[in-house]
Design a protein around this motif. Structure first.
Motif, PDB file in Angstrom:
ATOM      1  N   HIS A  47       2.803 -16.852 -63.481  1.00  0.00           N
ATOM      2  CA  HIS A  47       4.161 -16.557 -63.952  1.00  0.00           C
ATOM      3  C   HIS A  47       4.166 -15.149 -64.557  1.00  0.00           C
ATOM      4  CE1 HIS A  47       3.086 -18.809 -68.003  1.00  0.00           C
ATOM      5  NE2 HIS A  47       2.094 -18.079 -67.562  1.00  0.00           N
ATOM      6  N   ARG A  96       1.161 -19.188 -56.797  1.00  0.00           N
ATOM      7  CA  ARG A  96       0.740 -20.563 -57.102  1.00  0.00           C
ATOM      8  C   ARG A  96       0.231 -21.220 -55.824  1.00  0.00           C
ATOM      9  NH1 ARG A  96       5.539 -22.609 -61.323  1.00  0.00           N
ATOM     10  NH2 ARG A  96       5.403 -20.709 -62.593  1.00  0.00           N
ATOM     11  N   GLU A 111      18.937 -25.389 -60.868  1.00  0.00           N
ATOM     12  CA  GLU A 111      18.009 -24.866 -61.879  1.00  0.00           C
ATOM     13  C   GLU A 111      17.535 -23.466 -61.481  1.00  0.00           C
ATOM     14  OE1 GLU A 111      14.212 -26.960 -62.498  1.00  0.00           O
ATOM     15  OE2 GLU A 111      13.481 -24.910 -62.679  1.00  0.00           O
ATOM     16  N   ASP A 114       1.334 -23.650 -54.529  1.00  0.00           N
ATOM     17  CA  ASP A 114       2.444 -24.378 -53.900  1.00  0.00           C
ATOM     18  C   ASP A 114       2.460 -24.178 -52.384  1.00  0.00           C
ATOM     19  OD1 ASP A 114       3.163 -25.073 -56.421  1.00  0.00           O
ATOM     20  OD2 ASP A 114       4.871 -23.703 -56.554  1.00  0.00           O
TER      21      ASP A 114
HETATM   22  C1  FA5 Z   1       7.704 -20.671 -65.786  1.00  0.00           C
HETATM   23  O1  FA5 Z   1       7.062 -20.041 -64.906  1.00  0.00           O
HETATM   24  C2  FA5 Z   1       7.862 -20.112 -67.158  1.00  0.00           C
HETATM   25  N1  FA5 Z   1       6.954 -19.010 -67.359  1.00  0.00           N
HETATM   26  C3  FA5 Z   1       9.295 -19.711 -67.412  1.00  0.00           C
HETATM   27  C4  FA5 Z   1       9.575 -19.407 -68.851  1.00  0.00           C
HETATM   28  C5  FA5 Z   1       9.509 -18.097 -69.306  1.00  0.00           C
HETATM   29  C6  FA5 Z   1       9.932 -20.425 -69.751  1.00  0.00           C
HETATM   30  C7  FA5 Z   1       9.775 -17.815 -70.647  1.00  0.00           C
HETATM   31  C8  FA5 Z   1      10.209 -20.134 -71.079  1.00  0.00           C
HETATM   32  C9  FA5 Z   1      10.118 -18.829 -71.528  1.00  0.00           C
HETATM   33  P1  FA5 Z   1       8.535 -22.529 -64.128  1.00  0.00           P
HETATM   34  O2  FA5 Z   1       7.217 -22.950 -63.658  1.00  0.00           O
HETATM   35  O3  FA5 Z   1       9.596 -23.562 -64.282  1.00  0.00           O
HETATM   36  O4  FA5 Z   1       8.442 -21.756 -65.524  1.00  0.00           O
HETATM   37  O5  FA5 Z   1       9.079 -21.408 -63.110  1.00  0.00           O
HETATM   38  C10 FA5 Z   1      10.248 -20.669 -63.377  1.00  0.00           C
HETATM   39  C11 FA5 Z   1      11.052 -20.442 -62.121  1.00  0.00           C
HETATM   40  O6  FA5 Z   1      10.246 -19.816 -61.127  1.00  0.00           O
HETATM   41  C12 FA5 Z   1      11.538 -21.714 -61.440  1.00  0.00           C
HETATM   42  O7  FA5 Z   1      12.705 -22.189 -62.055  1.00  0.00           O
HETATM   43  C13 FA5 Z   1      11.815 -21.208 -60.053  1.00  0.00           C
HETATM   44  O8  FA5 Z   1      13.055 -20.519 -59.996  1.00  0.00           O
HETATM   45  C14 FA5 Z   1      10.707 -20.200 -59.842  1.00  0.00           C
HETATM   46  N2  FA5 Z   1       9.605 -20.790 -59.079  1.00  0.00           N
HETATM   47  C15 FA5 Z   1       8.563 -21.539 -59.543  1.00  0.00           C
HETATM   48  N3  FA5 Z   1       7.726 -21.888 -58.562  1.00  0.00           N
HETATM   49  C16 FA5 Z   1       8.225 -21.335 -57.424  1.00  0.00           C
HETATM   50  C17 FA5 Z   1       7.805 -21.315 -56.043  1.00  0.00           C
HETATM   51  N4  FA5 Z   1       6.695 -21.893 -55.624  1.00  0.00           N
HETATM   52  N5  FA5 Z   1       8.587 -20.633 -55.152  1.00  0.00           N
HETATM   53  C18 FA5 Z   1       9.700 -19.997 -55.549  1.00  0.00           C
HETATM   54  N6  FA5 Z   1      10.137 -19.979 -56.823  1.00  0.00           N
HETATM   55  C19 FA5 Z   1       9.413 -20.652 -57.754  1.00  0.00           C
END
Ligand code: FA5
Length: 336
Positions: free
Chosen positions: A178, A204, A278, A206
């Motif tokens: 992230h 990731r 989301e 994923d």
């Molecule tokens: C995070 O990565 C946190 N670092 C976000 C955060 C920052 C929270 C600061 C609080 C404070 P999360 O794993 O939910 O959170 O990912 C955030 C966003 O990244 C998701 O909502 C989505 O829009 C995007 N995302 C995550 N994984 C993928 C993926 N494999 N492909 C595309 N977009 C993705």
């Protein structure tokens, strides 16, 4: 024999100049010039008669002959310049390349739609007073996890599906999962108040599907100042979403959990059909995170958010599948 008189000279000049000015190319011009001024020309013939004249007359006619010769030479030179220019134009026209067809062939490129989305996001946040920050794509466990209040026993580490790099201790070096490590790097290097956004690539394990990519883009936001509240976070997200998507799009925060924010929330935006999508996570920066960066949590507060730029592009351009962004099908990309 032609008589040497003023009239004869004038006639000779008129005839010679007519021949010179009517010549249509440089060869004709040279021939006309030789005819008018050469050894066998009438003018040269007349010159030979000077010897038989009285000194007074010889001087007078000598000058007249020279003047006639000069006038004819000037006319020849002027015509030569004209003909040379015309010849050059003809040559240029012949050598001209027709590039019209080529121009049609060359299609102008443009930025990829994820880059366009990232640039617009930066513009929106810069207009709101944020600066743009960045960090490395390969990170250590300290920046990607520990400083963000995720120690190695913490179950949240598992949820980040991290891609590790075979370097140093096992699970010590990784492709950042992230953009949150940029929070730590910024707070280490800058004193509050801090207002930054940090867009960048994240990775990731994923598997690619309609809503996931293994390499995707996030944008992180971080604000640290005095007296910052959850209301500022909600207002900032709403202002950015309206600037990016338009004024009829609504936002909402849903309680959630991230180790580095407390309280934490997920934020959604409204879709045309009334459902919610989301976009990312956010929350008030956890006091442990501030302390890890040497910032006094009793004096400074802040909020952070992070969301997916690719998902945002999917939403904004109404794509069916996030994989379209990386298939590199020019027919698709050209539309945006
Ligand atoms: C995070 O990565 C946190 N670092 C976000 C955060 C920052 C929270 C600061 C609080 C404070 P999360 O794993 O939910 O959170 O990912 C955030 C966003 O990244 C998701 O909502 C989505 O829009 C995007 N995302 C995550 N994984 C993928 C993926 N494999 N492909 C595309 N977009 C993705």
């Amino acid at each position: 024999m032609t008589e040497l008189t003023q009239e004869t000279l004038s006639e000779l000049q008129v005839l010679a100049e007519a021949a010179l000015t009517s010549s249509t190319n440089l060869d004709e011009l040279s021939a006309a010039e030789a005819e008018a001024l050469g050894k066998k020309s009438a003018l040269t013939g007349l010159k030979k008669q000077l010897g038989g004249l009285e000194p007074e007359q010889r001087k007078e006619f000598g000058q007249l002959i020279n003047a006639t010769k000069s006038a004819i030479e000037a006319t020849a030179a002027a015509r030569r310049t004209e003909l040379a220019q015309a010849a050059r134009l003809v040559q240029l026209e012949e050598e001209r390349l027709d590039l019209t067809e080529l121009r049609e062939e060359v299609k102008r490129g443009h930025y990829h739609l994820v880059t366009q989305a990232r640039d617009r996001l930066e513009d929106v946040f810069v207009a709101m007073g944020f600066k743009v920050a960045e960090g490395p794509e390969v990170e250590t466990a300290w920046y990607n996890f520990e400083a963000l209040n995720i120690p190695d026993w913490h179950p949240a580490r598992g949820s980040f599906d991290t891609i590790f790099v075979d370097l140093g201790e096992p699970e010590e070096v990784m492709l950042r999962s992230h953009t949150s490590p940029v929070q730590i790097r910024t707070m280490e290097n800058q004193k509050p108040p801090i207002y930054i956004v940090a867009p960048g690539r994240t990775f990731r394990t994923d598997v690619a599907d309609a809503t996931h990519l293994p390499a995707f883009n996030q944008i992180e936001g971080l604000v640290i100042d005095r007296g910052i509240t959850l209301g500022d976070l909600a207002g900032t997200i709403d202002a950015f979403v309206k600037a990016f998507f338009g004024h009829d799009v609504l936002t909402r925060l849903r309680p959630s959990y991230f180790p580095f924010t407390e309280p934490s929330a997920e934020f959604d935006i409204s879709r045309a059909d009334g459902s919610w999508l989301e976009l990312g996570g956010c929350g008030m920066v956890h006091p442990n995170v501030l302390a890890n960066c040497g910032i006094d949590p009793d004096e400074w507060q802040g909020f952070a958010f992070g969301f997916g730029i690719d998902r945002l592009a999917v939403m904004r351009y109404q794509l069916d599948d996030i994989r379209e962004l990386v298939n590199n099908d020019v027919r698709f990309l050209r539309q945006f």
